[in-house]
Every structure is written in structure tokens, then in C-alpha cells.
Design a protein around this motif. Structure first.
Motif, PDB file in Angstrom:
ATOM      1  N   ARG A   5     -33.166  -1.891  13.432  1.00  0.00           N
ATOM      2  CA  ARG A   5     -33.984  -2.777  12.610  1.00  0.00           C
ATOM      3  C   ARG A   5     -33.562  -2.657  11.159  1.00  0.00           C
ATOM      4  NH1 ARG A   5     -37.171  -0.457   8.886  1.00  0.00           N
ATOM      5  NH2 ARG A   5     -38.069   1.555   9.316  1.00  0.00           N
ATOM      6  N   PRO A   6     -33.758  -3.690  10.356  1.00  0.00           N
ATOM      7  CA  PRO A   6     -33.491  -3.557   8.926  1.00  0.00           C
ATOM      8  C   PRO A   6     -34.691  -2.957   8.214  1.00  0.00           C
ATOM      9  CG  PRO A   6     -34.053  -5.806   9.432  1.00  0.00           C
ATOM     10  CD  PRO A   6     -34.040  -5.054  10.745  1.00  0.00           C
ATOM     11  N   ALA A   7     -34.439  -2.218   7.166  1.00  0.00           N
ATOM     12  CA  ALA A   7     -35.510  -1.783   6.270  1.00  0.00           C
ATOM     13  C   ALA A   7     -35.606  -2.831   5.174  1.00  0.00           C
ATOM     14  CB  ALA A   7     -35.196  -0.419   5.677  1.00  0.00           C
ATOM     15  N   PHE A   8     -36.791  -3.088   4.697  1.00  0.00           N
ATOM     16  CA  PHE A   8     -36.968  -4.072   3.651  1.00  0.00           C
ATOM     17  C   PHE A   8     -36.434  -3.542   2.337  1.00  0.00           C
ATOM     18  CE2 PHE A   8     -39.280  -7.160   5.957  1.00  0.00           C
ATOM     19  CZ  PHE A   8     -39.882  -6.448   6.977  1.00  0.00           C
ATOM     20  N   PRO A   9     -36.012  -4.425   1.432  1.00  0.00           N
ATOM     21  CA  PRO A   9     -35.508  -3.948   0.136  1.00  0.00           C
ATOM     22  C   PRO A   9     -36.637  -3.306  -0.659  1.00  0.00           C
ATOM     23  CG  PRO A   9     -35.644  -6.341   0.145  1.00  0.00           C
ATOM     24  CD  PRO A   9     -35.984  -5.870   1.527  1.00  0.00           C
ATOM     25  N   ASP A  10     -36.485  -2.053  -0.967  1.00  0.00           N
ATOM     26  CA  ASP A  10     -37.501  -1.324  -1.719  1.00  0.00           C
ATOM     27  C   ASP A  10     -36.871  -0.212  -2.519  1.00  0.00           C
ATOM     28  OD1 ASP A  10     -40.275  -2.295  -1.428  1.00  0.00           O
ATOM     29  OD2 ASP A  10     -39.818  -2.129   0.704  1.00  0.00           O
ATOM     30  N   GLY A  11     -37.703   0.480  -3.265  1.00  0.00           N
ATOM     31  CA  GLY A  11     -37.227   1.469  -4.217  1.00  0.00           C
ATOM     32  C   GLY A  11     -36.960   2.834  -3.624  1.00  0.00           C
ATOM     33  N   VAL A  12     -35.947   3.485  -4.168  1.00  0.00           N
ATOM     34  CA  VAL A  12     -35.611   4.851  -3.780  1.00  0.00           C
ATOM     35  C   VAL A  12     -36.601   5.790  -4.456  1.00  0.00           C
ATOM     36  CG1 VAL A  12     -33.871   6.677  -3.946  1.00  0.00           C
ATOM     37  CG2 VAL A  12     -33.173   4.307  -3.478  1.00  0.00           C
ATOM     38  N   HIS A  13     -37.298   6.572  -3.654  1.00  0.00           N
ATOM     39  CA  HIS A  13     -38.264   7.539  -4.173  1.00  0.00           C
ATOM     40  C   HIS A  13     -37.582   8.862  -4.511  1.00  0.00           C
ATOM     41  CE1 HIS A  13     -42.104   9.521  -4.722  1.00  0.00           C
ATOM     42  NE2 HIS A  13     -41.680  10.477  -3.929  1.00  0.00           N
ATOM     43  N   SER A  14     -36.707   9.317  -3.615  1.00  0.00           N
ATOM     44  CA  SER A  14     -35.983  10.563  -3.858  1.00  0.00           C
ATOM     45  C   SER A  14     -34.704  10.576  -3.034  1.00  0.00           C
ATOM     46  CB  SER A  14     -36.846  11.784  -3.512  1.00  0.00           C
ATOM     47  OG  SER A  14     -37.135  11.804  -2.134  1.00  0.00           O
ATOM     48  N   LYS A  15     -33.814  11.501  -3.390  1.00  0.00           N
ATOM     49  CA  LYS A  15     -32.524  11.634  -2.711  1.00  0.00           C
ATOM     50  C   LYS A  15     -32.204  13.123  -2.643  1.00  0.00           C
ATOM     51  CE  LYS A  15     -28.523  10.450  -4.703  1.00  0.00           C
ATOM     52  NZ  LYS A  15     -27.423   9.665  -5.240  1.00  0.00           N
ATOM     53  N   GLY A  20     -23.972  18.411   4.658  1.00  0.00           N
ATOM     54  CA  GLY A  20     -23.442  17.522   5.678  1.00  0.00           C
ATOM     55  C   GLY A  20     -24.262  16.265   5.875  1.00  0.00           C
ATOM     56  N   LEU A  21     -25.403  16.183   5.206  1.00  0.00           N
ATOM     57  CA  LEU A  21     -26.291  15.031   5.343  1.00  0.00           C
ATOM     58  C   LEU A  21     -26.847  14.625   3.983  1.00  0.00           C
ATOM     59  CD1 LEU A  21     -28.492  16.148   8.383  1.00  0.00           C
ATOM     60  CD2 LEU A  21     -26.757  14.374   8.410  1.00  0.00           C
ATOM     61  N   LEU A  22     -26.977  13.323   3.774  1.00  0.00           N
ATOM     62  CA  LEU A  22     -27.639  12.808   2.582  1.00  0.00           C
ATOM     63  C   LEU A  22     -28.932  12.160   3.051  1.00  0.00           C
ATOM     64  CD1 LEU A  22     -27.495  12.193  -0.484  1.00  0.00           C
ATOM     65  CD2 LEU A  22     -26.425  10.029   0.129  1.00  0.00           C
ATOM     66  N   PHE A  23     -30.053  12.533   2.433  1.00  0.00           N
ATOM     67  CA  PHE A  23     -31.356  11.972   2.765  1.00  0.00           C
ATOM     68  C   PHE A  23     -31.837  11.127   1.596  1.00  0.00           C
ATOM     69  CE2 PHE A  23     -31.116  15.897   5.180  1.00  0.00           C
ATOM     70  CZ  PHE A  23     -31.528  15.500   6.434  1.00  0.00           C
ATOM     71  N   THR A  46     -21.344   4.635  -1.180  1.00  0.00           N
ATOM     72  CA  THR A  46     -22.337   3.770  -1.833  1.00  0.00           C
ATOM     73  C   THR A  46     -23.647   4.512  -2.012  1.00  0.00           C
ATOM     74  OG1 THR A  46     -21.342   1.791  -0.888  1.00  0.00           O
ATOM     75  CG2 THR A  46     -23.613   1.595  -1.658  1.00  0.00           C
ATOM     76  N   ALA A  47     -24.085   5.205  -0.986  1.00  0.00           N
ATOM     77  CA  ALA A  47     -25.364   5.910  -1.031  1.00  0.00           C
ATOM     78  C   ALA A  47     -25.365   7.029  -2.070  1.00  0.00           C
ATOM     79  CB  ALA A  47     -25.699   6.460   0.346  1.00  0.00           C
ATOM     80  N   GLU A  48     -24.239   7.700  -2.257  1.00  0.00           N
ATOM     81  CA  GLU A  48     -24.175   8.775  -3.242  1.00  0.00           C
ATOM     82  C   GLU A  48     -24.365   8.256  -4.664  1.00  0.00           C
ATOM     83  OE1 GLU A  48     -21.415  12.230  -1.277  1.00  0.00           O
ATOM     84  OE2 GLU A  48     -20.379  10.524  -2.187  1.00  0.00           O
ATOM     85  N   ARG A  49     -23.999   7.003  -4.923  1.00  0.00           N
ATOM     86  CA  ARG A  49     -24.131   6.427  -6.272  1.00  0.00           C
ATOM     87  C   ARG A  49     -25.540   5.911  -6.561  1.00  0.00           C
ATOM     88  NH1 ARG A  49     -19.069   3.753  -4.880  1.00  0.00           N
ATOM     89  NH2 ARG A  49     -20.306   1.885  -4.602  1.00  0.00           N
ATOM     90  N   VAL A  50     -26.366   5.824  -5.541  1.00  0.00           N
ATOM     91  CA  VAL A  50     -27.724   5.310  -5.705  1.00  0.00           C
ATOM     92  C   VAL A  50     -28.558   6.293  -6.516  1.00  0.00           C
ATOM     93  CG1 VAL A  50     -29.840   4.830  -4.407  1.00  0.00           C
ATOM     94  CG2 VAL A  50     -27.657   3.938  -3.620  1.00  0.00           C
ATOM     95  N   ARG A  51     -29.347   5.757  -7.429  1.00  0.00           N
ATOM     96  CA  ARG A  51     -30.238   6.584  -8.242  1.00  0.00           C
ATOM     97  C   ARG A  51     -31.685   6.349  -7.833  1.00  0.00           C
ATOM     98  NH1 ARG A  51     -27.971   7.110 -14.206  1.00  0.00           N
ATOM     99  NH2 ARG A  51     -25.765   7.126 -13.713  1.00  0.00           N
ATOM    100  N   VAL A  52     -32.547   7.303  -8.170  1.00  0.00           N
ATOM    101  CA  VAL A  52     -33.970   7.142  -7.939  1.00  0.00           C
ATOM    102  C   VAL A  52     -34.422   5.880  -8.663  1.00  0.00           C
ATOM    103  CG1 VAL A  52     -36.238   8.158  -8.399  1.00  0.00           C
ATOM    104  CG2 VAL A  52     -34.359   9.604  -7.603  1.00  0.00           C
ATOM    105  N   GLU A  53     -35.286   5.113  -8.035  1.00  0.00           N
ATOM    106  CA  GLU A  53     -35.811   3.829  -8.503  1.00  0.00           C
ATOM    107  C   GLU A  53     -34.838   2.670  -8.287  1.00  0.00           C
ATOM    108  OE1 GLU A  53     -38.979   3.455  -9.051  1.00  0.00           O
ATOM    109  OE2 GLU A  53     -39.293   5.598  -8.986  1.00  0.00           O
TER     110      GLU A  53
END
Length: 101
Positions: A5-15, A20-23, A46-53
């Protein structure tokens, strides 16, 4: 519900990077959903470059968490979204999620 399923576009709360895993905890219409990205995944860069918010749209496979990793404090604490496919993580603007107000 396990499956794709797709997740809806929303904000990153934390990373969190656990070697071995990125959450990524993504605020969504369920409250909060944990996104899991394994090392070597084509979406990791791509995920590593994502910032909170940051605002993301994530697609992947919804899977049940292992017993020790379940979080009874969250409505989504029994599942996580595993982003694996190229293009599964897409960055967007705050306006896409109704943010930036």
C-alpha cells in the motif's frame, strides 16, 4: 493489514540509523507509521538525505513487526512499512501534506 500500500504524503517526525537499517517515523493519517529501509536498498540514498519535517510519499510492503519490536503505545505499533523499490521514497513540498501554514 499486511500487503502492499502507499503511505500518504506526510511529515517526517524522526529518523534513526541503526547501522544496517534506517528507520523513519512518518506522521500520517494513522498517527505515526514506522518506515524501514535496509542497507543496500535502492531507496537508501534518497532516504538518508531526508530531514525531520520533510514531506515524503512512501510506498512499500506493510509487514507485521516481530514480537520484541511491537509498540503498544501506537495505533500502528504492530506493523511497519518496508520501502524497498526504486522510487518508493519521494520527497515533496510541505503544501502537498497541508503543511507550511
Amino acid at each position: 493489514m499486511p500487503g502492499r500500500r502507499p503511505a500518504f504524503p506526510d511529515g517526517v517526525h524522526s529518523k534513526r540509523d541503526h547501522g544496517g537499517l534506517l528507520f523513519i517515523d512518518l506522521r500520517d493519517h494513522f498517527g505515526m507509521t514506522q518506515i524501514v529501509i535496509p542497507a543496500g536498498s535502492p531507496v537508501l540514498e534518497t532516504a538518508e538525505r531526508v530531514r525531520v519535517e520533510s514531506v515524503l510519499t512512501v510506498t512499500g510492503e506493510v509487514v507485521l513487526r516481530d514480537g520484541a519490536t511491537k509498540n503498544p503505545n501506537l495505533p500502528t505499533g504492530e506493523i511497519e512499512l518496508r520501502a524497498r523499490d526504486r522510487g518508493a521514497v519521494q520527497r515533496g513540498c510541505a503544501a502537498a501534506a497541508g503543511g507550511g501554514q
